[in-house]
Write an enzyme that holds these catalytic residues in place. Structure first.
Site, mmCIF file in Angstrom:
data_model
loop_
_atom_site.group_PDB
_atom_site.id
_atom_site.type_symbol
_atom_site.label_atom_id
_atom_site.label_comp_id
_atom_site.label_asym_id
_atom_site.label_seq_id
_atom_site.Cartn_x
_atom_site.Cartn_y
_atom_site.Cartn_z
ATOM 1 N N ARG A 95 -22.490 32.951 -0.166
ATOM 2 C CA ARG A 95 -23.574 31.910 0.125
ATOM 3 C C ARG A 95 -23.275 31.134 1.465
ATOM 4 N NH1 ARG A 95 -27.977 28.870 -2.429
ATOM 5 N NH2 ARG A 95 -28.687 27.653 -0.651
ATOM 6 N N ARG A 104 -30.527 33.286 2.075
ATOM 7 C CA ARG A 104 -29.225 33.122 1.641
ATOM 8 C C ARG A 104 -28.874 34.728 0.724
ATOM 9 N NH1 ARG A 104 -32.158 28.615 -1.539
ATOM 10 N NH2 ARG A 104 -32.836 28.433 0.733
ATOM 11 N N ASP A 107 -28.959 32.544 -4.350
ATOM 12 C CA ASP A 107 -29.235 31.261 -4.970
ATOM 13 C C ASP A 107 -29.313 30.949 -6.275
ATOM 14 O OD1 ASP A 107 -29.863 28.509 -4.459
ATOM 15 O OD2 ASP A 107 -32.155 29.311 -4.495
ATOM 16 N N ASP A 109 -30.061 28.310 -9.284
ATOM 17 C CA ASP A 109 -30.391 27.132 -9.699
ATOM 18 C C ASP A 109 -30.328 26.854 -11.137
ATOM 19 O OD1 ASP A 109 -30.927 26.141 -7.077
ATOM 20 O OD2 ASP A 109 -32.988 27.114 -6.917
#
Length: 171
Positions: A95, A104, A107, A109
């Site tokens: 990344r 990207r 990712d 989260d």
């Protein structure tokens, strides 16, 4: 006069967490599958389930479509430690952060951690934009429809009813 409370001491060190996963560079589907397997192998993280994968339209600058999904984890870590591991895992999968909301390879989260509400400089739980993002709510509703967002008091299934989902399609 009492000492200020250290917020990290208030955080739980075990619980259930929901993560959002996305990729739009390289072999995205392989990257996502390998990332979820990598997380499951880390001490203190146990994969409970993960959603199907979805093709989604990007937010931000012009870029390829994403592949997104969500995972449910049982963790024996604080939310901050889990975030640290998610960021380290992104790095393992190359990344690079060149522009806000840019393309990207991976990712990850942290979306929810039990019913924790946390607002610190480097971590907000629930994720502050989850309620408006179909690419998070569609896969999350698949695996955790009854999870209650501690801010709005609504289930994930109810939040999903309130967003536009036309840019999200199951692979």
């Amino acid at each position: 006069m009492s000492n200020p409370t250290n917020l990290n001491n208030l955080e739980k060190n075990q619980g259930n967490a929901a993560i959002g996963m996305g990729s739009n560079l390289g072999e995205s589907l392989d990257t996502l599958k390998n990332a979820i397997q990598t997380l499951d192998e880390i001490p203190g993280i146990n994969l409970i389930s993960y959603s199907n994968w979805y093709r989604t339209k990007p937010i931000g600058p012009p870029q390829p479509d994403y592949i997104n999904g969500c995972g449910l984890l049982k963790v024996e870590l604080t939310a901050h430690k889990l975030l640290e591991i998610l960021l380290e895992t992104e790095q393992k999968f190359k990344r690079v952060r060149l522009e806000h909301w840019g393309p990207r390879t991976l990712d990850l989260d942290l979306i929810l951690y039990d019913d924790l509400v946390l607002d610190t400089p480097n971590l907000q739980i629930p994720h502050p934009r989850m309620r408006e993002r179909a690419f998070v709510l569609v896969p999350l509703a698949e695996i955790a429809p009854d999870w209650i967002d501690p801010v709005s008091g609504k289930t994930i299934a109810k939040l999903l009813e309130e967003v536009e989902c036309s840019g999200v399609s199951k692979l």
